[in-house]
Design a protein around this motif. Sequence first.
Motif, PDB file in Angstrom:
ATOM      1  N   GLY A 123       4.752   0.741 -11.231  1.00 21.49           N
ATOM      2  CA  GLY A 123       3.640  -0.100 -10.791  1.00 21.49           C
ATOM      3  C   GLY A 123       2.652  -0.386 -11.898  1.00 21.49           C
ATOM      4  N   GLY A 124       3.155  -0.545 -13.107  1.00 23.23           N
ATOM      5  CA  GLY A 124       2.242  -0.796 -14.231  1.00 23.23           C
ATOM      6  C   GLY A 124       1.295   0.368 -14.429  1.00 23.23           C
TER       7      GLY A 124
ATOM      8  N   ILE B  57       0.835  -1.211   0.000  1.00 20.60           N
ATOM      9  CA  ILE B  57       0.000   0.000   0.000  1.00 20.60           C
ATOM     10  C   ILE B  57       0.864   1.253   0.000  1.00 20.60           C
ATOM     11  CG2 ILE B  57      -1.638   1.344   1.386  1.00 20.60           C
ATOM     12  CD1 ILE B  57      -2.876  -1.387   2.202  1.00 20.60           C
ATOM     13  N   LEU B  58       1.933   1.250   0.799  1.00 20.39           N
ATOM     14  CA  LEU B  58       2.761   2.447   0.941  1.00 20.39           C
ATOM     15  C   LEU B  58       3.751   2.648  -0.201  1.00 20.39           C
ATOM     16  CD1 LEU B  58       3.498   2.273   4.764  1.00 20.39           C
ATOM     17  CD2 LEU B  58       1.800   3.670   3.586  1.00 20.39           C
ATOM     18  N   ALA B  59       4.370   1.585  -0.684  1.00 18.89           N
ATOM     19  CA  ALA B  59       5.431   1.727  -1.684  1.00 18.89           C
ATOM     20  C   ALA B  59       5.329   0.682  -2.786  1.00 18.89           C
ATOM     21  CB  ALA B  59       6.791   1.647  -1.004  1.00 18.89           C
TER      22      ALA B  59
ATOM     23  N   ILE C 189      -0.985  -9.649  -2.999  1.00 17.79           N
ATOM     24  CA  ILE C 189       0.334  -9.766  -2.377  1.00 17.79           C
ATOM     25  C   ILE C 189       0.328 -10.713  -1.183  1.00 17.79           C
ATOM     26  CG2 ILE C 189       0.157  -7.761  -0.844  1.00 17.79           C
ATOM     27  CD1 ILE C 189       3.257  -8.784  -2.886  1.00 17.79           C
ATOM     28  N   GLN C 190      -0.753 -10.766  -0.429  1.00 20.90           N
ATOM     29  CA  GLN C 190      -0.785 -11.667   0.720  1.00 20.90           C
ATOM     30  C   GLN C 190      -0.741 -13.122   0.275  1.00 20.90           C
ATOM     31  OE1 GLN C 190      -4.211 -10.108   2.973  1.00 20.90           O
ATOM     32  NE2 GLN C 190      -2.719  -9.618   4.569  1.00 20.90           N
TER      33      GLN C 190
ATOM     34  N   ILE D 241      -3.813  -3.938  -8.252  1.00 17.71           N
ATOM     35  CA  ILE D 241      -4.055  -5.387  -8.313  1.00 17.71           C
ATOM     36  C   ILE D 241      -3.246  -6.105  -7.234  1.00 17.71           C
ATOM     37  CG2 ILE D 241      -3.699  -7.437  -9.738  1.00 17.71           C
ATOM     38  CD1 ILE D 241      -4.395  -5.661 -12.161  1.00 17.71           C
ATOM     39  N   ASP D 242      -2.013  -5.662  -7.014  1.00 16.17           N
ATOM     40  CA  ASP D 242      -1.166  -6.296  -5.997  1.00 16.17           C
ATOM     41  C   ASP D 242      -1.685  -6.089  -4.579  1.00 16.17           C
ATOM     42  OD1 ASP D 242       0.729  -7.938  -6.994  1.00 16.17           O
ATOM     43  OD2 ASP D 242       2.396  -6.549  -6.829  1.00 16.17           O
TER      44      ASP D 242
END
Length: 112
Positions: free
Chosen positions: A82-83, A56-58, A95-96, A90-91
Amino acid sequence: MDAQKVDMFIMSNGKFFEGHQMNMIRERLLALDDSKWAMLSTIQLKDPTTSLIISILAGSLGIDRFMIGDTGLGVGKLLTCGGFGIWTIIDWFMIQKATREKNMQKIQQFLY
């Protein structure tokens, strides 16, 4: 391996894996020798919640992917910002799961 050690490992590290994988991990750990316990307890697993916060942050810089070991995807996110923001969003949702899959790959080295 002792069932009490296995249950302790499962309870303390359950958040690092998918729920449907826990039974298989428990069965494999029970079948392991006690000699592998020291190596198993030193595995550094990545926290999925930390990965989400970093995403979320970077996330547009690819730091989340670098953190879990996806160097190629991290470079891709870094070079495309980030595309163009789409990949980053999307990540946030993926990501989890990706972190838990990487943790499963780490522990499979000891289980098989």
